[in-house]
Design a protein around this motif. Structure first.
Motif, mmCIF file in Angstrom:
data_model
loop_
_atom_site.group_PDB
_atom_site.id
_atom_site.type_symbol
_atom_site.label_atom_id
_atom_site.label_comp_id
_atom_site.label_asym_id
_atom_site.label_seq_id
_atom_site.Cartn_x
_atom_site.Cartn_y
_atom_site.Cartn_z
ATOM 1 N N ARG A 33 -86.804 -38.393 1.351
ATOM 2 C CA ARG A 33 -85.547 -38.278 0.726
ATOM 3 C C ARG A 33 -86.244 -37.336 -0.918
ATOM 4 N N ASP A 34 -85.434 -37.026 -1.694
ATOM 5 C CA ASP A 34 -85.035 -36.515 -3.248
ATOM 6 C C ASP A 34 -84.094 -37.172 -3.726
ATOM 7 N N ASP A 35 -85.013 -37.618 -4.577
ATOM 8 C CA ASP A 35 -84.649 -38.399 -5.701
ATOM 9 C C ASP A 35 -84.033 -37.787 -6.795
ATOM 10 N N GLN A 36 -84.606 -36.612 -6.868
ATOM 11 C CA GLN A 36 -84.132 -35.300 -7.679
ATOM 12 C C GLN A 36 -84.545 -35.550 -9.505
ATOM 13 N N GLY A 37 -85.510 -36.809 -9.444
ATOM 14 C CA GLY A 37 -86.173 -37.195 -10.463
ATOM 15 C C GLY A 37 -85.445 -38.025 -11.978
ATOM 16 N N ASP A 38 -84.497 -39.170 -10.841
ATOM 17 C CA ASP A 38 -83.359 -39.531 -11.091
ATOM 18 C C ASP A 38 -83.539 -41.291 -11.114
ATOM 19 N N GLU A 41 -80.539 -42.223 -8.971
ATOM 20 C CA GLU A 41 -80.785 -41.598 -7.612
ATOM 21 C C GLU A 41 -81.718 -42.201 -6.389
ATOM 22 N N ALA A 42 -82.880 -42.584 -7.462
ATOM 23 C CA ALA A 42 -84.305 -43.090 -6.407
ATOM 24 C C ALA A 42 -83.781 -44.770 -5.815
ATOM 25 N N SER A 61 -92.443 -40.605 -5.256
ATOM 26 C CA SER A 61 -91.863 -40.784 -6.020
ATOM 27 C C SER A 61 -93.318 -40.200 -7.285
ATOM 28 N N VAL A 66 -88.687 -42.675 -13.290
ATOM 29 C CA VAL A 66 -88.587 -42.953 -11.150
ATOM 30 C C VAL A 66 -89.455 -43.985 -10.884
#
Length: 84
Positions: A33-38, A41-42, A61, A66
């Motif tokens: 999954r992509d946490d988008q650096g947030d 979101e992670a 991560s 994150v």
């Protein structure tokens, strides 16, 4: 894009491990999954993976903020989090 080489390495290792019968005669699976650096979101993703997807552990991560957020959640929930 930054994590793509890591993902490819994991996929190669999974192919080798699963070709030999997996672990305890069960195949391994990674869910990416992509946490988008947030961090928020992670956390959302980690909770989904551990509760809905039945993941056995969380890893990954790239960013430290994150990773710290996931580590805190994992400690609170008594989940395994592998940070490299």
């Amino acid at each position: 894009a930054f994590a793509e080489p890591y993902k490819k390495g994991i996929e190669l290792a999974l192919e080798e491990i699963n070709a030999e019968g997996g672990v305890l005669d069960r195949p391994l699976e990674f869910i990416f999954r992509d946490d988008q650096g947030d961090p928020g979101e992670a956390i959302k993703i980690a909770e989904e993976l551990m509760t809905s997807e039945g993941a056995a552990m969380i890893t990954g991560s790239i960013l430290s903020n994150v990773g710290l957020a996931i580590a805190s959640l994992a400690a609170e929930k008594e989940w395994v989090y592998l940070a490299a």
